[in-house]
Design a protein around this motif. Structure first.
Motif, PDB file in Angstrom:
ATOM      1  N   THR A  37       0.229 -23.020  65.179  1.00  0.00           N
ATOM      2  CA  THR A  37      -1.100 -22.455  65.388  1.00  0.00           C
ATOM      3  C   THR A  37      -1.989 -22.765  64.183  1.00  0.00           C
ATOM      4  O   THR A  37      -1.642 -22.465  63.042  1.00  0.00           O
ATOM      5  CB  THR A  37      -1.007 -20.926  65.590  1.00  0.00           C
ATOM      6  OG1 THR A  37      -0.176 -20.672  66.712  1.00  0.00           O
ATOM      7  CG2 THR A  37      -2.377 -20.327  65.830  1.00  0.00           C
ATOM      8  N   CYS A  38      -3.086 -23.397  64.426  1.00  0.00           N
ATOM      9  CA  CYS A  38      -3.990 -23.798  63.345  1.00  0.00           C
ATOM     10  C   CYS A  38      -4.595 -22.567  62.673  1.00  0.00           C
ATOM     11  O   CYS A  38      -5.100 -21.673  63.343  1.00  0.00           O
ATOM     12  CB  CYS A  38      -5.102 -24.668  63.921  1.00  0.00           C
ATOM     13  SG  CYS A  38      -6.339 -25.118  62.702  1.00  0.00           S
ATOM     14  N   ARG A  39      -4.522 -22.519  61.345  1.00  0.00           N
ATOM     15  CA  ARG A  39      -5.062 -21.344  60.660  1.00  0.00           C
ATOM     16  C   ARG A  39      -6.580 -21.426  60.542  1.00  0.00           C
ATOM     17  O   ARG A  39      -7.233 -20.454  60.196  1.00  0.00           O
ATOM     18  CB  ARG A  39      -4.425 -21.180  59.279  1.00  0.00           C
ATOM     19  CG  ARG A  39      -4.626 -22.350  58.336  1.00  0.00           C
ATOM     20  CD  ARG A  39      -3.973 -22.088  56.986  1.00  0.00           C
ATOM     21  NE  ARG A  39      -3.968 -23.304  56.184  1.00  0.00           N
ATOM     22  CZ  ARG A  39      -3.044 -24.239  56.273  1.00  0.00           C
ATOM     23  NH1 ARG A  39      -2.039 -24.094  57.107  1.00  0.00           N
ATOM     24  NH2 ARG A  39      -3.114 -25.333  55.532  1.00  0.00           N
ATOM     25  N   GLU A  40      -7.146 -22.595  60.835  1.00  0.00           N
ATOM     26  CA  GLU A  40      -8.603 -22.737  60.786  1.00  0.00           C
ATOM     27  C   GLU A  40      -9.251 -22.369  62.116  1.00  0.00           C
ATOM     28  O   GLU A  40     -10.167 -21.569  62.170  1.00  0.00           O
ATOM     29  CB  GLU A  40      -8.991 -24.174  60.421  1.00  0.00           C
ATOM     30  CG  GLU A  40      -8.664 -24.571  58.995  1.00  0.00           C
ATOM     31  CD  GLU A  40      -9.352 -23.671  57.967  1.00  0.00           C
ATOM     32  OE1 GLU A  40     -10.502 -23.238  58.215  1.00  0.00           O
ATOM     33  OE2 GLU A  40      -8.726 -23.395  56.924  1.00  0.00           O
ATOM     34  N   CYS A  41      -8.733 -22.955  63.202  1.00  0.00           N
ATOM     35  CA  CYS A  41      -9.421 -22.763  64.480  1.00  0.00           C
ATOM     36  C   CYS A  41      -8.594 -21.987  65.494  1.00  0.00           C
ATOM     37  O   CYS A  41      -9.095 -21.641  66.560  1.00  0.00           O
ATOM     38  CB  CYS A  41      -9.821 -24.116  65.080  1.00  0.00           C
ATOM     39  SG  CYS A  41      -8.432 -25.050  65.739  1.00  0.00           S
ATOM     40  N   GLY A  42      -7.325 -21.718  65.195  1.00  0.00           N
ATOM     41  CA  GLY A  42      -6.512 -20.896  66.081  1.00  0.00           C
ATOM     42  C   GLY A  42      -5.858 -21.634  67.224  1.00  0.00           C
ATOM     43  O   GLY A  42      -5.151 -21.053  68.034  1.00  0.00           O
ATOM     44  N   PHE A  72      -1.018 -32.380  62.363  1.00  0.00           N
ATOM     45  CA  PHE A  72      -2.404 -31.973  62.128  1.00  0.00           C
ATOM     46  C   PHE A  72      -2.986 -31.381  63.404  1.00  0.00           C
ATOM     47  O   PHE A  72      -2.663 -31.843  64.502  1.00  0.00           O
ATOM     48  CB  PHE A  72      -3.240 -33.175  61.676  1.00  0.00           C
ATOM     49  CG  PHE A  72      -2.836 -33.710  60.344  1.00  0.00           C
ATOM     50  CD1 PHE A  72      -3.424 -33.237  59.173  1.00  0.00           C
ATOM     51  CD2 PHE A  72      -1.837 -34.670  60.254  1.00  0.00           C
ATOM     52  CE1 PHE A  72      -3.023 -33.715  57.940  1.00  0.00           C
ATOM     53  CE2 PHE A  72      -1.433 -35.149  59.018  1.00  0.00           C
ATOM     54  CZ  PHE A  72      -2.023 -34.671  57.855  1.00  0.00           C
ATOM     55  N   CYS A  73      -3.806 -30.374  63.219  1.00  0.00           N
ATOM     56  CA  CYS A  73      -4.386 -29.710  64.379  1.00  0.00           C
ATOM     57  C   CYS A  73      -5.131 -30.721  65.241  1.00  0.00           C
ATOM     58  O   CYS A  73      -5.952 -31.486  64.746  1.00  0.00           O
ATOM     59  CB  CYS A  73      -5.337 -28.608  63.932  1.00  0.00           C
ATOM     60  SG  CYS A  73      -6.192 -27.836  65.317  1.00  0.00           S
ATOM     61  N   GLN A  74      -4.824 -30.706  66.529  1.00  0.00           N
ATOM     62  CA  GLN A  74      -5.446 -31.657  67.440  1.00  0.00           C
ATOM     63  C   GLN A  74      -6.895 -31.279  67.724  1.00  0.00           C
ATOM     64  O   GLN A  74      -7.651 -32.070  68.279  1.00  0.00           O
ATOM     65  CB  GLN A  74      -4.641 -31.718  68.753  1.00  0.00           C
ATOM     66  CG  GLN A  74      -3.288 -32.377  68.560  1.00  0.00           C
ATOM     67  CD  GLN A  74      -2.490 -32.457  69.852  1.00  0.00           C
ATOM     68  OE1 GLN A  74      -2.636 -31.621  70.719  1.00  0.00           O
ATOM     69  NE2 GLN A  74      -1.648 -33.472  69.966  1.00  0.00           N
ATOM     70  N   GLU A  75      -7.264 -30.076  67.341  1.00  0.00           N
ATOM     71  CA  GLU A  75      -8.623 -29.623  67.601  1.00  0.00           C
ATOM     72  C   GLU A  75      -9.547 -29.916  66.417  1.00  0.00           C
ATOM     73  O   GLU A  75     -10.653 -30.392  66.585  1.00  0.00           O
ATOM     74  CB  GLU A  75      -8.601 -28.117  67.903  1.00  0.00           C
ATOM     75  CG  GLU A  75      -9.908 -27.525  68.350  1.00  0.00           C
ATOM     76  CD  GLU A  75     -10.388 -28.048  69.698  1.00  0.00           C
ATOM     77  OE1 GLU A  75      -9.538 -28.481  70.495  1.00  0.00           O
ATOM     78  OE2 GLU A  75     -11.611 -28.036  69.933  1.00  0.00           O
ATOM     79  N   CYS A  76      -9.050 -29.628  65.179  1.00  0.00           N
ATOM     80  CA  CYS A  76      -9.962 -29.732  64.038  1.00  0.00           C
ATOM     81  C   CYS A  76      -9.396 -30.554  62.875  1.00  0.00           C
ATOM     82  O   CYS A  76     -10.074 -30.752  61.863  1.00  0.00           O
ATOM     83  CB  CYS A  76     -10.349 -28.338  63.542  1.00  0.00           C
ATOM     84  SG  CYS A  76      -9.012 -27.487  62.702  1.00  0.00           S
ATOM     85  N   GLY A  77      -8.160 -31.036  62.996  1.00  0.00           N
ATOM     86  CA  GLY A  77      -7.613 -31.930  61.975  1.00  0.00           C
ATOM     87  C   GLY A  77      -7.025 -31.245  60.762  1.00  0.00           C
ATOM     88  O   GLY A  77      -6.565 -31.913  59.828  1.00  0.00           O
ATOM     89  N   THR A  78      -7.003 -29.905  60.740  1.00  0.00           N
ATOM     90  CA  THR A  78      -6.398 -29.183  59.620  1.00  0.00           C
ATOM     91  C   THR A  78      -4.894 -29.413  59.606  1.00  0.00           C
ATOM     92  O   THR A  78      -4.268 -29.466  60.655  1.00  0.00           O
ATOM     93  CB  THR A  78      -6.686 -27.669  59.747  1.00  0.00           C
ATOM     94  OG1 THR A  78      -8.081 -27.460  59.745  1.00  0.00           O
ATOM     95  CG2 THR A  78      -6.040 -26.888  58.613  1.00  0.00           C
ATOM     96  N   LYS A  79      -4.332 -29.571  58.403  1.00  0.00           N
ATOM     97  CA  LYS A  79      -2.882 -29.761  58.313  1.00  0.00           C
ATOM     98  C   LYS A  79      -2.179 -28.480  58.756  1.00  0.00           C
ATOM     99  O   LYS A  79      -2.524 -27.383  58.340  1.00  0.00           O
ATOM    100  CB  LYS A  79      -2.490 -30.095  56.873  1.00  0.00           C
ATOM    101  CG  LYS A  79      -1.019 -30.411  56.745  1.00  0.00           C
ATOM    102  CD  LYS A  79      -0.720 -31.145  55.453  1.00  0.00           C
ATOM    103  CE  LYS A  79       0.773 -31.297  55.231  1.00  0.00           C
ATOM    104  NZ  LYS A  79       1.477 -31.930  56.363  1.00  0.00           N
TER     105      LYS A  79
HETATM  106 ZN   LIG Z   1      -7.575 -26.467  64.060  1.00  0.00          ZN
END
Ligand SMILES: [Zn+2]
Ligand SMILES: [Zn+2]
Length: 159
Positions: free
Chosen positions: A106-111, A120-127
């Protein structure tokens, strides 16, 4: 009472459309079986209750082979209980692993919950990764997950 009131009508309906549902021999049999089964179950429970009271009062040794069988069953139950606890623990661990895996993905930036194996998050690229810290392979220092070079020895951190 119903029969008295509607006997005539019942007879008429019977004449028109065959047997009433409640008079169907199959339905009657089913009902009778269910009723007898219920009573049998009740009897079993009551016998078991009396059995417990008898053992409490006179001890388990008084009942010969039946008592020995009960002892054996109780020993088996202890073993089965251990197995059950073990299985419950394993199940809990599996649940916990699944939860942790989902937390890691679960991305900690966008959830966004990402699929397994994604770095890497497929939505926003956060590791991705639950651990905020990682260790430098060169000097072993704990470094932030986002840094590109180890602050201790300057080793270039791989993504
Ligand atoms: Zn994300
Ligand atoms: Zn280092």
């Amino acid at each position: 009472m119903g029969n008295d009131l509607f006997g005539g009508l019942g007879g008429l309906v019977k004449g028109l459309s065959g047997l009433m549902p409640q008079e169907d021999p199959g339905v009657k049999l089913f009902k009778a079986q269910a009723e007898y089964g219920e009573l049998e179950k009740k009897e079993e429970q009551q016998l078991a209750q009396i059995g417990r009271m008898a053992i409490e009062k006179y001890g388990i040794g008084e009942w010969g082979e039946a008592g020995e069988k009960l002892c054996l069953t109780r020993r088996n139950m202890e073993e089965a209980k251990k197995q059950l606890n073990h299985a419950e623990n394993e199940n809990q661990e599996a649940d916990e692993k699944k939860r942790q895996s989902e937390e890691c993905r679960t991305c900690r930036e966008c959830g966004m919950l990402n699929p397994e194996g994604v770095k890497f998050c497929q939505e926003c690229g956060t590791k991705l990764g639950a651990r905020e810290k990682r260790f430098c392979p060169e000097c072993g220092a704990e470094v932030d997950v986002n840094v590109r070079f180890c602050g201790e020895c300057g080793h270039r951190m791989e993504d």
